[in-house]
Write an enzyme that holds these catalytic residues in place. Structure first.
Site, short mmCIF file in Angstrom:
data_model
loop_
_atom_site.label_atom_id
_atom_site.label_comp_id
_atom_site.label_asym_id
_atom_site.label_seq_id
_atom_site.Cartn_x
_atom_site.Cartn_y
_atom_site.Cartn_z
N GLN A 191 -5.79 1.56 7.72
CA GLN A 191 -5.87 3.04 8.37
C GLN A 191 -7.27 3.32 8.56
O GLN A 191 -7.49 4.30 9.19
CB GLN A 191 -5.28 4.15 7.52
CG GLN A 191 -3.82 4.23 7.59
CD GLN A 191 -3.08 4.18 8.94
OE1 GLN A 191 -3.33 4.65 9.76
NE2 GLN A 191 -2.00 3.55 8.81
N ASP A 226 -7.63 -1.78 0.83
CA ASP A 226 -6.68 -1.66 2.06
C ASP A 226 -7.23 -0.73 2.98
O ASP A 226 -7.11 0.43 3.06
CB ASP A 226 -5.33 -1.18 1.36
CG ASP A 226 -4.27 -0.66 2.37
OD1 ASP A 226 -4.72 -1.07 3.51
OD2 ASP A 226 -3.18 -0.19 2.15
N HIS A 228 0.37 2.87 -0.05
CA HIS A 228 1.39 2.27 0.83
C HIS A 228 2.09 1.25 -0.16
O HIS A 228 1.31 0.61 -0.86
CB HIS A 228 0.60 1.52 1.85
CG HIS A 228 1.74 1.01 2.93
ND1 HIS A 228 2.33 0.01 2.80
CD2 HIS A 228 2.29 1.68 4.07
CE1 HIS A 228 3.19 -0.15 3.87
NE2 HIS A 228 3.11 0.99 4.86
N1 7TS Z 1 -1.51 0.06 3.80
C1 7TS Z 1 -1.54 1.01 4.65
C2 7TS Z 1 -2.45 2.24 4.36
C3 7TS Z 1 -0.89 1.06 5.87
O1 7TS Z 1 -0.78 2.14 6.68
C4 7TS Z 1 0.17 0.07 6.18
C5 7TS Z 1 1.09 0.16 7.24
C6 7TS Z 1 0.17 -1.23 5.53
C7 7TS Z 1 -0.75 -1.03 4.43
C8 7TS Z 1 0.85 -2.36 5.96
O2 7TS Z 1 0.26 -2.81 6.91
P1 7TS Z 1 1.21 -4.14 7.74
O3 7TS Z 1 0.30 -4.10 9.11
O4 7TS Z 1 0.97 -5.11 6.85
O5 7TS Z 1 2.47 -3.63 8.05
N2 7TS Z 1 1.43 1.43 7.67
C9 7TS Z 1 2.42 1.98 8.48
C10 7TS Z 1 2.91 3.16 8.71
O6 7TS Z 1 2.12 4.00 8.20
N3 7TS Z 1 4.10 3.26 9.20
O7 7TS Z 1 4.39 2.23 9.78
C11 7TS Z 1 3.51 1.27 9.13
#
Ligand code: 7TS
Length: 413
Positions: A209, A206, A129
């Site tokens: 998911q 990370d 991501h």
């Molecule tokens: N890493 C992964 C694998 C993610 O899926 C996401 C968010 C993040 C980091 C960032 O997380 P946050 O909570 O700090 O935003 N993924 C997604 C998605 O797949 N669609 O919208 C957000």
């Protein structure tokens, strides 16, 4: 909608705990398949937010009055719940952040800036991501370190042999996800960590998911850092954790300065607070942290294994249904996956599919899913992504597959 009852879980009863699911969107019953972006919240999480604000809102750690003590206790109870959720050794290793993005930025800015030197290497994977790419690019640029990327295979898995070849004495940090948000691939994180440790690198995982789907044991994995967002595990937005091994966190400078993270302040010199408070400057998202505890309880009561069994069934059903449509191509076909399925439809733009499904009350994600380099490696601009949670049903998947087949019939002729 009639639900097939999972062998262990009563899905209809679980659905009844989620107020948001019981509505019509564009005149059709909502089918929510955007769980990888954020999943929905059970009533107990929503109630925890309300009872905090209507019963004991107060700033934490600083007051000696009754409400402040009650709020502090609730906040610290969640820290213990998260410690136990990932089997960390101590609550000192659990830092509340705004979520995975902030957790990764904290490590890149604090650990990365302190320990990276010119010529060092940071390794990420082609599955990451943007939030596990950009913070490393920023710190590598500043420190003149090099960012290396593990290539991925056609099915969307990390190429482990290529990873082995990238590892060297120059590798200082390896940052990979536990499961991919775009493809669902579950990465062999234990092997990746042990391979990285052999060259003396630290590993950040990370877990955005993974948290709602996979068992996480940071001690068994020997992870150095592990990042979680509350809102992807049935909890509120705006909070999450960074787990870090105590011995590493102790060597790291604070990320932000302010109240709470100090022991003593004079204009000449400030001394910093103990772990984990050293990394928690300012008033945090108290209500959201308090409510996260209920999300942990929700997952624990259902059992991650039971959740995974139900979701695996949904994923298989979706893969079978989508593969039966001639113009649909599945993207991300690893054997080991969380319940995320990306796909493209020959001759029809993913946005059009997304919009036309929305008209039928079906919420899917379209686009690059904040993984532009991954999309590029498949030669794609984006995909349609359907991601499933414990409250979804096989019937909902059938409605989606039928919807897509009608869209193809209408647009694809
Ligand atoms: N890493 C992964 C694998 C993610 O899926 C996401 C968010 C993040 C980091 C960032 O997380 P946050 O909570 O700090 O935003 N993924 C997604 C998605 O797949 N669609 O919208 C957000």
């Amino acid at each position: 909608m009639v639900s097939v009852v999972s062998p262990v879980l009563d899905i209809e009863e679980i659905r009844s705990q989620f107020p948001v699911l019981h509505q019509k969107v564009n005149g059709q019953p909502l089918i929510y398949f955007d769980n990888a972006a954020t999943n929905q919240k059970p009533k107990r999480v929503i109630d925890a937010l309300t009872s905090y604000y209507s019963g004991y809102n107060a700033n934490i750690h600083r007051g000696i009055h009754t409400l402040a003590e009650k709020a502090t206790r609730a906040y610290e109870d969640t820290r213990e719940a998260m410690r136990s959720f990932i089997n960390a050794r101590s609550v000192e290793e659990i830092i509340f952040t705004r979520g995975v993005t902030e957790s990764i930025n904290l490590v890149a800015a604090s650990y990365g800036r302190t320990f990276l030197k010119a010529g060092d290497e940071v390794i990420i994977s082609g599955l990451e991501h943007h939030s596990n790419i950009v913070p490393w690019q920023m710190v590598c640029e500043e420190k003149q370190a090099n960012l290396k990327v593990i290539p991925i295979t056609e099915s969307g898995e990390i190429d482990i042999e290529a990873f082995q070849k990238l590892l060297s004495g120059n590798t200082k940090i390896v940052a990979v996800n536990h499961a991919s948000n775009s493809l669902g691939t579950i990465n062999p994180i234990a092997s990746i960590i042990s391979m990285a440790h052999q060259v003396g690198a630290v590993v950040l995982v990370d877990g955005a998911q993974a948290a709602a789907h996979l068992e996480i044991d940071v001690q068994a994995l020997d992870a150095d850092f592990y990042c979680i967002s509350s809102h992807k595990m049935f909890g509120p937005t705006g909070t999450g954790i960074l787990f870090g091994k105590k011995e590493l966190l102790e060597q790291m400078p604070p990320y932000m300065g302010g109240g709470e993270m100090i022991k003593d302040v004079t204009f000449a010199k400030t001394t910093y607070n103990n772990l984990p408070y050293k990394f928690e400057a300012g008033t945090p998202n108290i209500a959201d942290v308090v409510a996260l505890r209920e999300a942990v309880n929700f997952i624990k009561e259902l059992g991650k294994e039971n959740i995974a069994t139900h979701e695996d069934g949904l994923l298989k059903h979706a893969q079978d249904g989508l593969s039966s449509l001639a113009k649909v191509k599945l993207i991300g076909t690893s054997e080991q996956k969380v319940s995320v399925q990306s796909f493209v439809v020959d001759g029809i733009h993913h946005f059009d599919i997304g919009q036309m499904l929305d008209a039928r009350g079906i919420a899917v994600r379209t686009g690059h899913h904040c993984t532009q380099p991954l999309m590029e490696s498949f030669g794609l601009e984006g995909t349609v992504r359907a991601s499933f949670s414990v409250y979804n049903t096989r019937e909902e998947i059938e409605v989606m597959v039928e919807g897509i087949s009608k869209i193809i019939w209408k647009l694809g002729r």
